[in-house]
Design a protein around this motif. Structure first.
Motif, mmCIF file in Angstrom:
data_model
loop_
_atom_site.group_PDB
_atom_site.id
_atom_site.type_symbol
_atom_site.label_atom_id
_atom_site.label_comp_id
_atom_site.label_asym_id
_atom_site.label_seq_id
_atom_site.Cartn_x
_atom_site.Cartn_y
_atom_site.Cartn_z
ATOM 1 N N ARG A 50 -2.536 8.822 5.485
ATOM 2 C CA ARG A 50 -3.567 7.520 4.235
ATOM 3 C C ARG A 50 -3.012 5.908 4.582
ATOM 4 N NH1 ARG A 50 -2.636 10.807 -1.792
ATOM 5 N NH2 ARG A 50 -3.537 12.310 -0.306
ATOM 6 N N LEU A 51 -2.105 5.894 5.500
ATOM 7 C CA LEU A 51 -2.037 4.411 5.607
ATOM 8 C C LEU A 51 -2.480 3.910 7.020
ATOM 9 C CD1 LEU A 51 1.356 3.631 4.503
ATOM 10 C CD2 LEU A 51 -0.609 2.924 3.404
ATOM 11 N N ALA A 107 1.705 5.314 12.173
ATOM 12 C CA ALA A 107 2.470 6.455 12.866
ATOM 13 C C ALA A 107 2.986 6.622 11.936
ATOM 14 C CB ALA A 107 3.261 6.011 13.590
ATOM 15 N N ARG A 108 3.304 8.183 11.629
ATOM 16 C CA ARG A 108 4.760 8.520 11.039
ATOM 17 C C ARG A 108 6.283 7.687 11.337
ATOM 18 N NH1 ARG A 108 8.566 11.273 10.559
ATOM 19 N NH2 ARG A 108 9.267 12.932 11.499
ATOM 20 N N THR A 109 6.884 7.156 12.617
ATOM 21 C CA THR A 109 7.329 6.486 12.658
ATOM 22 C C THR A 109 7.611 5.599 12.292
ATOM 23 O OG1 THR A 109 6.946 6.051 14.891
ATOM 24 C CG2 THR A 109 7.986 8.217 15.016
ATOM 25 N N THR A 110 6.768 4.692 11.807
ATOM 26 C CA THR A 110 7.138 3.547 10.921
ATOM 27 C C THR A 110 6.737 3.639 9.563
ATOM 28 O OG1 THR A 110 4.872 2.865 13.226
ATOM 29 C CG2 THR A 110 4.972 1.302 10.877
ATOM 30 N N ALA A 148 0.958 -1.126 -0.347
ATOM 31 C CA ALA A 148 0.035 0.284 0.086
ATOM 32 C C ALA A 148 0.857 1.411 0.269
ATOM 33 C CB ALA A 148 -0.751 -0.218 1.338
ATOM 34 N N LEU A 149 1.806 1.216 0.599
ATOM 35 C CA LEU A 149 2.993 1.827 0.611
ATOM 36 C C LEU A 149 3.438 2.846 -0.242
ATOM 37 C CD1 LEU A 149 4.360 4.774 2.388
ATOM 38 C CD2 LEU A 149 6.456 2.571 3.481
ATOM 39 N N LEU A 150 3.666 1.809 -1.096
ATOM 40 C CA LEU A 150 4.338 1.833 -2.179
ATOM 41 C C LEU A 150 3.875 1.865 -3.531
ATOM 42 C CD1 LEU A 150 6.798 -1.588 -2.315
ATOM 43 C CD2 LEU A 150 7.524 0.600 -2.450
ATOM 44 N N ALA A 151 2.156 1.764 -3.423
ATOM 45 C CA ALA A 151 1.224 1.986 -4.739
ATOM 46 C C ALA A 151 1.264 3.986 -4.273
ATOM 47 C CB ALA A 151 -0.590 1.058 -3.830
ATOM 48 N N LEU A 152 0.977 4.055 -3.058
ATOM 49 C CA LEU A 152 0.943 5.600 -2.811
ATOM 50 C C LEU A 152 2.190 6.421 -3.427
ATOM 51 C CD1 LEU A 152 -0.528 5.742 0.693
ATOM 52 C CD2 LEU A 152 -1.499 6.090 -1.030
ATOM 53 N N LEU A 164 4.855 12.671 -1.651
ATOM 54 C CA LEU A 164 3.803 12.564 -0.498
ATOM 55 C C LEU A 164 4.768 12.204 0.729
ATOM 56 C CD1 LEU A 164 0.848 10.970 -1.216
ATOM 57 C CD2 LEU A 164 0.632 12.959 -0.872
ATOM 58 N N PRO A 165 4.240 13.651 2.016
ATOM 59 C CA PRO A 165 4.956 14.018 2.856
ATOM 60 C C PRO A 165 5.044 12.490 3.980
ATOM 61 C CG PRO A 165 3.592 15.873 2.664
ATOM 62 C CD PRO A 165 3.627 14.579 1.817
ATOM 63 N N VAL A 166 6.092 12.267 4.259
ATOM 64 C CA VAL A 166 5.290 10.977 5.445
ATOM 65 C C VAL A 166 4.298 10.941 5.931
ATOM 66 C CG1 VAL A 166 6.559 9.701 7.245
ATOM 67 C CG2 VAL A 166 8.317 10.210 5.447
ATOM 68 N N ALA A 167 3.678 12.647 6.734
ATOM 69 C CA ALA A 167 3.216 12.277 7.439
ATOM 70 C C ALA A 167 1.769 12.366 7.317
ATOM 71 C CB ALA A 167 3.069 14.241 8.242
ATOM 72 N N MET A 168 1.968 12.703 5.967
ATOM 73 C CA MET A 168 0.797 12.158 5.373
ATOM 74 C C MET A 168 0.783 10.910 4.181
ATOM 75 S SD MET A 168 -2.346 13.342 2.888
ATOM 76 C CE MET A 168 -2.028 15.149 3.368
ATOM 77 N N LEU A 169 1.251 10.632 4.382
ATOM 78 C CA LEU A 169 1.545 8.613 4.029
ATOM 79 C C LEU A 169 0.816 8.028 5.356
ATOM 80 C CD1 LEU A 169 4.561 8.707 2.142
ATOM 81 C CD2 LEU A 169 2.714 8.130 1.101
ATOM 82 N N ALA A 170 1.207 8.331 6.458
ATOM 83 C CA ALA A 170 0.507 7.567 7.765
ATOM 84 C C ALA A 170 -0.299 8.254 7.859
ATOM 85 C CB ALA A 170 1.468 8.568 8.897
#
Length: 144
Positions: A28-29, A32-35, A9-13, A20-26
């Protein structure tokens, strides 16, 4: 390296928008941002993510694309590749089996520019012959 559903899912985004910033990815998924950052680091270190790139929009792309099929003399590949590397219109080159030794993808903004590039390829030391195919219209492009 094995990926799980969250990695996919991360790769698709990222494939849709690598900026996309890490916070936005977090968000949408739903993790956590750190994850997300840890997963990105792991995917990069494992070579699953080789880099982030720019995809040109339709209006910014060169209008003409072509494929050059190139036959080279034995043991002359390094010289021919050096010549191809020096030509800005050559965007990728692959070795192949069969009658031709290399396949080069070319881009140009005019037919004159494309013609000039094809001439430069043909006159390169080590090139025995070539054939070119101009791309007319795109029917399938899974990179978008």
């Amino acid at each position: 390296m094995q990926t799980d559903e969250t990695d996919e899912a991360l790769l698709a985004l990222l494939a849709d928008n690598a900026r996309l910033p890490v916070a936005m990815l977090a968000r949408r998924l739903g993790i956590a941002r750190t994850t997300v950052q840890a997963r990105l680091d792991r995917l990069e270190n494992a070579g699953v993510i080789a880099g982030y790139t720019l995809r040109r929009g339709r209006e910014a792309r060169p209008m003409i694309r072509a494929t050059a099929l190139i036959m080279i003399e034995p043991r002359r590949q390094p010289e021919v590749l050096a010549r191809l590397r020096s030509l800005p219109a050559v965007i990728e080159v692959h070795t192949t089996s069969g009658r031709f030794d290399l396949i080069a993808t070319l881009t140009a903004t005019t037919t004159e520019e494309l013609d000039d590039t094809l001439d430069r390829i043909a006159e390169a030391k080590g090139v025995r012959g070539s054939e070119s195919l101009v791309h007319l219209s795109t029917k399938i492009d899974r990179r978008r």
